[in-house]
Design a protein around this motif. Structure first.
Motif, PDB file in Angstrom:
ATOM      1  N   ALA A  48       4.635  -7.112  -9.631  1.00 10.40           N
ATOM      2  CA  ALA A  48       3.364  -7.772  -9.445  1.00 10.40           C
ATOM      3  C   ALA A  48       3.133  -8.954 -10.359  1.00 10.40           C
ATOM      4  CB  ALA A  48       2.322  -6.742  -9.714  1.00 10.40           C
ATOM      5  N   VAL A  49       3.503 -10.078 -10.244  1.00 11.23           N
ATOM      6  CA  VAL A  49       3.480 -11.169 -11.045  1.00 11.23           C
ATOM      7  C   VAL A  49       1.657 -11.807 -10.718  1.00 11.23           C
ATOM      8  CG1 VAL A  49       5.713 -12.205 -11.062  1.00 11.23           C
ATOM      9  CG2 VAL A  49       4.100 -12.782  -9.471  1.00 11.23           C
ATOM     10  N   GLY A  50       1.371 -12.130 -11.996  1.00 16.00           N
ATOM     11  CA  GLY A  50      -0.100 -12.529 -11.918  1.00 16.00           C
ATOM     12  C   GLY A  50      -1.350 -11.611 -11.498  1.00 16.00           C
ATOM     13  N   TRP A  51      -0.739 -10.521 -11.994  1.00 18.69           N
ATOM     14  CA  TRP A  51      -1.673  -9.349 -12.068  1.00 18.69           C
ATOM     15  C   TRP A  51      -1.554  -8.502 -13.247  1.00 18.69           C
ATOM     16  CZ3 TRP A  51      -2.367  -7.217  -6.371  1.00 18.69           C
ATOM     17  CH2 TRP A  51      -3.447  -6.288  -6.382  1.00 18.69           C
ATOM     18  N   PRO A  52      -2.302  -9.058 -14.180  1.00 22.39           N
ATOM     19  CA  PRO A  52      -2.220  -8.511 -15.519  1.00 22.39           C
ATOM     20  C   PRO A  52      -2.571  -7.289 -15.655  1.00 22.39           C
ATOM     21  CG  PRO A  52      -3.624 -10.529 -15.423  1.00 22.39           C
ATOM     22  CD  PRO A  52      -3.455 -10.175 -14.232  1.00 22.39           C
ATOM     23  N   GLY A  53      -1.500  -6.533 -16.371  1.00 22.73           N
ATOM     24  CA  GLY A  53      -1.813  -5.134 -16.729  1.00 22.73           C
ATOM     25  C   GLY A  53      -1.893  -3.944 -15.848  1.00 22.73           C
ATOM     26  N   LEU A  54      -1.128  -4.538 -14.499  1.00 18.87           N
ATOM     27  CA  LEU A  54      -1.111  -3.393 -13.407  1.00 18.87           C
ATOM     28  C   LEU A  54       0.166  -2.650 -13.826  1.00 18.87           C
ATOM     29  CD1 LEU A  54      -2.149  -2.854 -10.660  1.00 18.87           C
ATOM     30  CD2 LEU A  54      -0.375  -4.250  -9.649  1.00 18.87           C
ATOM     31  N   ALA A  55      -0.068  -1.279 -13.706  1.00 19.28           N
ATOM     32  CA  ALA A  55       1.031  -0.204 -13.983  1.00 19.28           C
ATOM     33  C   ALA A  55       2.028  -0.301 -12.703  1.00 19.28           C
ATOM     34  CB  ALA A  55       0.337   1.073 -14.003  1.00 19.28           C
ATOM     35  N   VAL A  56       3.294   0.188 -13.256  1.00 20.18           N
ATOM     36  CA  VAL A  56       4.335   0.011 -12.389  1.00 20.18           C
ATOM     37  C   VAL A  56       3.979   1.056 -11.039  1.00 20.18           C
ATOM     38  CG1 VAL A  56       6.838   0.584 -11.899  1.00 20.18           C
ATOM     39  CG2 VAL A  56       6.026  -0.598 -13.981  1.00 20.18           C
ATOM     40  N   ARG A  57       3.480   2.009 -11.309  1.00 23.22           N
ATOM     41  CA  ARG A  57       3.158   3.169 -10.044  1.00 23.22           C
ATOM     42  C   ARG A  57       2.131   2.425  -9.372  1.00 23.22           C
ATOM     43  NH1 ARG A  57       5.436   5.663  -7.286  1.00 23.22           N
ATOM     44  NH2 ARG A  57       4.328   5.146  -5.441  1.00 23.22           N
ATOM     45  N   ASP A  58       1.071   1.813  -9.693  1.00 22.53           N
ATOM     46  CA  ASP A  58       0.013   1.167  -9.038  1.00 22.53           C
ATOM     47  C   ASP A  58       0.608  -0.067  -8.282  1.00 22.53           C
ATOM     48  OD1 ASP A  58      -1.935   2.805 -10.084  1.00 22.53           O
ATOM     49  OD2 ASP A  58      -2.687   1.453 -11.454  1.00 22.53           O
ATOM     50  N   ALA A  59       1.487  -0.818  -8.733  1.00 24.02           N
ATOM     51  CA  ALA A  59       2.308  -1.782  -7.870  1.00 24.02           C
ATOM     52  C   ALA A  59       3.074  -1.263  -6.947  1.00 24.02           C
ATOM     53  CB  ALA A  59       3.008  -2.803  -9.098  1.00 24.02           C
ATOM     54  N   ALA A  60       3.576  -0.211  -7.107  1.00 19.22           N
ATOM     55  CA  ALA A  60       4.406   0.410  -5.979  1.00 19.22           C
ATOM     56  C   ALA A  60       3.452   0.791  -4.791  1.00 19.22           C
ATOM     57  CB  ALA A  60       5.157   1.430  -6.509  1.00 19.22           C
ATOM     58  N   ASP A  61       2.266   1.370  -5.232  1.00 16.13           N
ATOM     59  CA  ASP A  61       1.350   1.816  -3.963  1.00 16.13           C
ATOM     60  C   ASP A  61       0.913   0.523  -3.338  1.00 16.13           C
ATOM     61  OD1 ASP A  61       1.962   4.261  -4.938  1.00 16.13           O
ATOM     62  OD2 ASP A  61      -0.014   4.498  -6.286  1.00 16.13           O
ATOM     63  N   ILE A  62       0.208  -0.233  -4.286  1.00 11.83           N
ATOM     64  CA  ILE A  62      -0.326  -1.542  -3.535  1.00 11.83           C
ATOM     65  C   ILE A  62       1.005  -2.191  -2.634  1.00 11.83           C
ATOM     66  CG2 ILE A  62      -1.123  -3.866  -3.890  1.00 11.83           C
ATOM     67  CD1 ILE A  62      -2.201  -2.582  -6.793  1.00 11.83           C
ATOM     68  N   ARG A  63       2.025  -2.198  -2.959  1.00 13.67           N
ATOM     69  CA  ARG A  63       3.083  -2.816  -2.321  1.00 13.67           C
ATOM     70  C   ARG A  63       3.130  -2.112  -0.964  1.00 13.67           C
ATOM     71  NH1 ARG A  63       9.545  -2.610  -3.493  1.00 13.67           N
ATOM     72  NH2 ARG A  63      10.038  -4.516  -1.927  1.00 13.67           N
ATOM     73  N   GLN A  64       3.250  -0.751  -0.955  1.00 14.17           N
ATOM     74  CA  GLN A  64       3.315  -0.027   0.044  1.00 14.17           C
ATOM     75  C   GLN A  64       2.204  -0.205   1.070  1.00 14.17           C
ATOM     76  OE1 GLN A  64       6.154   1.449   1.481  1.00 14.17           O
ATOM     77  NE2 GLN A  64       6.892   0.328  -0.393  1.00 14.17           N
ATOM     78  N   ALA A  65       1.031  -0.394   0.343  1.00 17.76           N
ATOM     79  CA  ALA A  65      -0.195  -0.565   1.258  1.00 17.76           C
ATOM     80  C   ALA A  65      -0.255  -1.883   2.004  1.00 17.76           C
ATOM     81  CB  ALA A  65      -1.689  -0.606   0.340  1.00 17.76           C
ATOM     82  N   LEU A  66       0.215  -2.822   1.303  1.00 23.46           N
ATOM     83  CA  LEU A  66       0.320  -4.260   1.724  1.00 23.46           C
ATOM     84  C   LEU A  66       1.593  -4.354   2.788  1.00 23.46           C
ATOM     85  CD1 LEU A  66       0.440  -6.554  -1.260  1.00 23.46           C
ATOM     86  CD2 LEU A  66      -1.185  -6.502   0.592  1.00 23.46           C
ATOM     87  N   LEU A  67       2.482  -3.522   2.806  1.00 18.33           N
ATOM     88  CA  LEU A  67       3.496  -3.770   3.799  1.00 18.33           C
ATOM     89  C   LEU A  67       3.174  -2.423   4.810  1.00 18.33           C
ATOM     90  CD1 LEU A  67       6.864  -2.956   1.570  1.00 18.33           C
ATOM     91  CD2 LEU A  67       6.242  -4.849   2.913  1.00 18.33           C
ATOM     92  N   GLY A  68       2.161  -1.816   4.737  1.00 16.77           N
ATOM     93  CA  GLY A  68       1.756  -1.077   5.852  1.00 16.77           C
ATOM     94  C   GLY A  68       0.619  -1.617   6.751  1.00 16.77           C
ATOM     95  N   GLY A  69       0.081  -2.930   6.246  1.00 17.43           N
ATOM     96  CA  GLY A  69      -0.902  -3.624   6.877  1.00 17.43           C
ATOM     97  C   GLY A  69      -2.290  -4.158   6.304  1.00 17.43           C
ATOM     98  N   THR A  70      -2.330  -3.147   5.008  1.00 18.77           N
ATOM     99  CA  THR A  70      -3.550  -3.383   4.274  1.00 18.77           C
ATOM    100  C   THR A  70      -4.032  -4.645   4.019  1.00 18.77           C
ATOM    101  OG1 THR A  70      -3.604  -0.892   3.717  1.00 18.77           O
ATOM    102  CG2 THR A  70      -5.182  -2.276   2.784  1.00 18.77           C
ATOM    103  N   LEU A  71      -5.171  -5.239   4.154  1.00 26.46           N
ATOM    104  CA  LEU A  71      -5.073  -6.510   3.531  1.00 26.46           C
ATOM    105  C   LEU A  71      -5.438  -6.544   1.948  1.00 26.46           C
ATOM    106  CD1 LEU A  71      -8.029  -7.621   6.234  1.00 26.46           C
ATOM    107  CD2 LEU A  71      -5.310  -8.209   6.082  1.00 26.46           C
ATOM    108  N   LEU A  72      -5.122  -7.525   1.303  1.00 24.51           N
ATOM    109  CA  LEU A  72      -4.915  -7.785  -0.065  1.00 24.51           C
ATOM    110  C   LEU A  72      -6.358  -7.835  -0.585  1.00 24.51           C
ATOM    111  CD1 LEU A  72      -3.791  -8.246  -2.806  1.00 24.51           C
ATOM    112  CD2 LEU A  72      -3.571 -10.839  -2.268  1.00 24.51           C
TER     113      LEU A  72
END
Length: 180
Positions: A48-72
Motif C-alpha cells: 500500500a504505497v501512498g497510504w500512510p500508516g496503513l497496517a499490513v492486515r488492513d492492506a491485505a483486506d483492502i486488496r481483497q476487497a478491490l480484487l473482489g470488485g469493491t470500488l476504491l
C-alpha cells in the motif's frame, strides 16, 4: 508476457472520482492516473504505497476487497481515509505514435516504499512472479539474460538507476518536468 514490468494497469472510471475527492479537477488525467498507480500497486503486489500508516492486515483486506470488485472510492469513504496522491513523483510518460490496435499512453510515477515487514505476494490473475530489486540490479539481471524487460521498462530503470535514493531521484525528476 514473460517480461518484468512495474505494477500498472488501466485507469478505471472510479479513479477519476477518487482523484476529484482528493482535490483534482474533474477529468484530470494526472489525478486519475495517480489513483490508478496506487490502486494497481496494492492489487498487484499487496503493498500500500501512498497510504500512510496503513497496517499490513488492513492492506491485505483492502486488496481483497478491490480484487473482489469493491470500488476504491467506497473503501476510502467507509474508512474515512485519504490516500497520498502527492507522494507520487512523475518521471516519464510513454505515448508511442505508431499505429496499433490499442493506443498506449502510460504515465510512470516513483514513490517511496513504505515501511513494511511482509513479503510481496503474487496476484495470479496479474503475474506469476514478484521480487524486490534496485533499478541497477534489475538492469544487471536483464543484461545477464536472467530476466526479460521491454524497452520502456529498460529506459525507466536507467532513469531510476541514476540516483542513489528516493530523495535524490525526486529532486532530479523535478528538474525535468513530464508533460502530463
Amino acid at each position: 508476457a514473460g517480461a518484468v514490468v512495474v505494477p500498472g494497469g488501466r485507469v478505471d472510471p472510479d479513479d477519476h472520482l477518487v482523484a476529484e475527492r482528493h482535490g483534482f479537477a474533474a477529468g484530470d488525467p494526472d489525478g486519475a492516473a495517480r489513483v490508478a498507480a496506487l490502486r494497481e500497486t496494492l492489487e498487484e503486489t499487496g503493498l500500500a504505497v501512498g497510504w500512510p500508516g496503513l497496517a499490513v492486515r488492513d492492506a491485505a483486506d483492502i486488496r481483497q476487497a478491490l480484487l473482489g470488485g469493491t470500488l476504491l472510492s467506497d473503501i476510502l469513504a467507509a474508512r474515512s481515509e485519504r490516500i497520498g496522491l502527492d507522494s507520487l513523483v512523475p518521471f516519464a510518460r510513454w505515448c508511442p505514435n505508431f499505429k496499433e490496435a490499442r493506443t498506449f499512453d502510460t504515465r510512470f510515477y516513483a514513490v517511496a516504499a513504505p515501511p513494511h515487514d511482509h513479503e510481496l505476494t503474487v496476484e495470479e490473475a496479474e503475474h506469476s512472479h514478484i521480487f524486490w530489486a534496485s533499478a541497477r540490479d534489475t538492469l544487471a539481471l536483464a543484461d545477464r539474460g536472467e530476466i526479460a524487460i521491454i524497452f520502456p521498462t529498460r529506459r525507466n530503470l536507467e532513469k531510476l538507476a541514476q540516483q542513489d535514493d528516493f530523495t535524490r531521484f525526486s529532486s532530479h525528476a523535478a528538474s525535468f518536468p513530464v508533460d502530463l
